[in-house]
Design a protein around this motif. Sequence first.
Motif, short mmCIF file in Angstrom:
data_model
loop_
_atom_site.label_atom_id
_atom_site.label_comp_id
_atom_site.label_asym_id
_atom_site.label_seq_id
_atom_site.Cartn_x
_atom_site.Cartn_y
_atom_site.Cartn_z
N UNK A 125 0.84 -1.20 0.00
CA UNK A 125 0.00 0.00 0.00
C UNK A 125 0.87 1.25 0.00
N UNK A 126 1.90 1.26 0.84
CA UNK A 126 2.77 2.44 0.92
C UNK A 126 3.55 2.64 -0.38
N UNK A 127 4.05 1.55 -0.97
CA UNK A 127 4.83 1.65 -2.21
C UNK A 127 3.97 2.17 -3.36
N UNK A 128 2.75 1.68 -3.47
CA UNK A 128 1.86 2.14 -4.55
C UNK A 128 1.49 3.60 -4.34
N UNK A 129 1.16 3.96 -3.10
CA UNK A 129 0.82 5.37 -2.82
C UNK A 129 1.98 6.28 -3.19
N UNK A 130 3.21 5.85 -2.88
CA UNK A 130 4.38 6.67 -3.19
C UNK A 130 4.60 6.80 -4.70
N UNK A 131 4.12 5.82 -5.47
CA UNK A 131 4.32 5.84 -6.92
C UNK A 131 3.26 6.65 -7.66
N UNK A 132 2.13 6.91 -7.02
CA UNK A 132 1.03 7.58 -7.71
C UNK A 132 1.41 8.94 -8.31
N UNK A 133 2.12 9.82 -7.59
CA UNK A 133 2.43 11.13 -8.17
C UNK A 133 3.25 11.06 -9.45
N UNK A 134 4.05 9.99 -9.64
CA UNK A 134 4.89 9.89 -10.83
C UNK A 134 4.09 9.63 -12.09
N UNK A 135 2.81 9.31 -11.95
CA UNK A 135 1.98 9.06 -13.13
C UNK A 135 1.82 10.30 -14.01
N UNK A 136 2.06 11.47 -13.44
CA UNK A 136 1.92 12.70 -14.23
C UNK A 136 2.98 12.78 -15.33
N UNK A 137 4.01 11.95 -15.25
CA UNK A 137 5.08 11.97 -16.25
C UNK A 137 4.75 11.11 -17.45
N UNK A 138 3.69 10.31 -17.38
CA UNK A 138 3.33 9.43 -18.49
C UNK A 138 1.88 9.60 -18.88
#
Length: 288
Positions: A125-138
Amino acid sequence: MTTPLSAPPPHSDTHETEAPDGEDQAQRAAELAALHRAADAGEAAAAWVRELAGHQCEEDHGRLLERVAEAIVQASSREIIPDSDGLLTEELRYTLAAGVVLGASHTTGTLPELHDGERMPLITVCAIAAALPSCVLGDLARELNLLASELAAAIEAGRTATAAGDARVLPLRQLRALGHEHGDPLNRLAYRGVFDSAVESFEIALHYQDGRGEEACEEALHNALAAAGPGIAAAALLRVASDPALGLDLDQWEHLHRLATELDLDVVEDLGGANGDGTTDPTQPRPA
């Protein structure tokens, strides 16, 4: 005379000039929906983490998990900023790191109180939450939807582990209060159905075996057991499926219910309440 400004450009097409605007609107709508979905998944994940925080005897562990819950909410909503660099602040990255399962062990000298099976979903859960903001790059909409789905799956796994762990430590008297005892009206209803079926088979066999003495009784008993067996097995499968201590996932639960239904549909319906609430007098014959 038509001026250059008022003349349409060569080979212009009204649909071609309007298409980009329509595509942009559709893309913005898809991105907005994905942002809402990510935020909802983050809220659900944070709610589960707050439950874990509430289970802690050590206040330091509880406070740390509360901070983790808030970080999940922030990373899944306010930190997803289109046209940004997609990076979390150092504080949020630290809070959502895998060390969350260690809690405040550096100050307490103990580990957080987590059930078996809760640690991996918590890290996920923590790893996925931390990855969410990077979606703006794709591809924001597609990537956010994918991660939101994975986040929901991780939450489900975590809640299943929590329910199983809680059930394993639940006192027997509480289990009884929840209806896991033979006095449950639906249990009595199902039992009556199996009993009636066994009695009918027994009496029919005994009638046609009249005059054969002990052999007749054995044959009648064999028929009664054959009639009752599938219903008893179906009831046992349903009790196994509904035991939270096993931590069964939805597919496993459905598989056991399917097997039970194949064995004895009436018992499944009785225990599910489809044939009434089981509060009628169990000594009275079942309706035809």
